[in-house]
Write a protein that holds these residues in place. Sequence first.
Motif, PDB file in Angstrom:
ATOM      1  N   UNK A  47       0.815  -1.220   0.000  1.00 40.80           N
ATOM      2  CA  UNK A  47       0.000   0.000   0.000  1.00 40.80           C
ATOM      3  C   UNK A  47       0.847   1.267   0.000  1.00 40.80           C
ATOM      4  N   UNK A  48       2.176   1.112   0.283  1.00 37.77           N
ATOM      5  CA  UNK A  48       3.044   2.289   0.359  1.00 37.77           C
ATOM      6  C   UNK A  48       4.073   2.343  -0.764  1.00 37.77           C
ATOM      7  N   UNK A  49       4.119   1.306  -1.586  1.00 39.16           N
ATOM      8  CA  UNK A  49       5.018   1.312  -2.730  1.00 39.16           C
ATOM      9  C   UNK A  49       6.453   0.951  -2.433  1.00 39.16           C
ATOM     10  N   UNK A  50       6.738   0.394  -1.238  1.00 38.59           N
ATOM     11  CA  UNK A  50       8.105  -0.009  -0.904  1.00 38.59           C
ATOM     12  C   UNK A  50       8.068  -1.348  -0.179  1.00 38.59           C
ATOM     13  N   UNK A  51       7.688  -2.380  -0.916  1.00 37.68           N
ATOM     14  CA  UNK A  51       7.501  -3.698  -0.318  1.00 37.68           C
ATOM     15  C   UNK A  51       8.791  -4.248   0.294  1.00 37.68           C
ATOM     16  N   UNK A  52       9.910  -4.085  -0.423  1.00 31.68           N
ATOM     17  CA  UNK A  52      11.184  -4.598   0.079  1.00 31.68           C
ATOM     18  C   UNK A  52      11.544  -3.917   1.399  1.00 31.68           C
ATOM     19  N   UNK A  53      11.456  -2.581   1.415  1.00 25.40           N
ATOM     20  CA  UNK A  53      11.842  -1.832   2.608  1.00 25.40           C
ATOM     21  C   UNK A  53      10.978  -2.170   3.816  1.00 25.40           C
TER      22      UNK A  53
END
Length: 308
Positions: free
Chosen positions: A248-254
Amino acid sequence: MPVAIAVGCTLYVCYWFLPHSEPLSYVVAGVANTIFPLFIFLTLLITFCKVDFHELRPHRWHLWISIIQLLLVSLCVAVVLLVGGDPHRRMTAEAVLTCVIAPCASAAPVVTGKLGGNLNTMTTFVLLSNVTSSLLIPAVFPILEPSAGVSFGQAFIVILQRVAVVLLLPLVLGYIVQHRMEATRRWVAARRDLAFYTWAISLTMTAGITMRNLLRSGVPASLLLAIALLSLAICWLQFGIGRLVGRHCGETVNTGQAMFQKNTGMAIWVAYMFLSPVASVGAGCYVLWQNVINSIEIWDKRKQSETK
């Protein structure tokens, strides 16, 4: 990582079977209690010396991950208080708590970079997480293990002083090095693997301390197995929650790395210092599980790169 863990476990097992090792154990324990937090301190200091503080920016996922951690910590504290005087259940719940309340690992940005994540937002979260844990640990532990004749405020200050030296002081010194000690900053920056080696030494001591606590615990093997399995469950749970937030935030890896990759050396230290040696077994097992997940992630990322 596997080598550091194997060396730590092997060294302590060899020491355990030495004849007449009991008198030496007090000396070894004293040295370990001094050196262990020192190497945690050094790893964080080296990491923060290489951080460009001007490039650090807050991101909305930082808030969500922090809120979720606070909720998980609150839930673990409630469970510990609910189990009451049952020692085995209490130690199990405390072991899970240490796996949740620990700050994000200083090595998280390194793994994130290998997975193609955003290093700036990840490093920012490492700083934020260390500050958050520095306040959470002294706020929570006096509630769980109240000291006779010592108020909550006094206990909070005592624990805060100890934790701040390991977590917050490296941040302050790292900032000073970045802005006032250019020669030192260049020396640290030129040694790219320095933080890795100090972290590896910490990991070796983490494995040794975990092995010591296992051999000296005096609790049933079923309890130790339960703690190991619960640490695996909480590891996967935090990893899954982090990945879900990232969608939902566009930074799955992080978000995945930020939520589950913990400073297990710090977790073991605070458990051993303020809770019980058995509680530290959870964090000791957690380091194994998170390294397994990291290895799978890096292998999968490499496989995807090769197929393109």
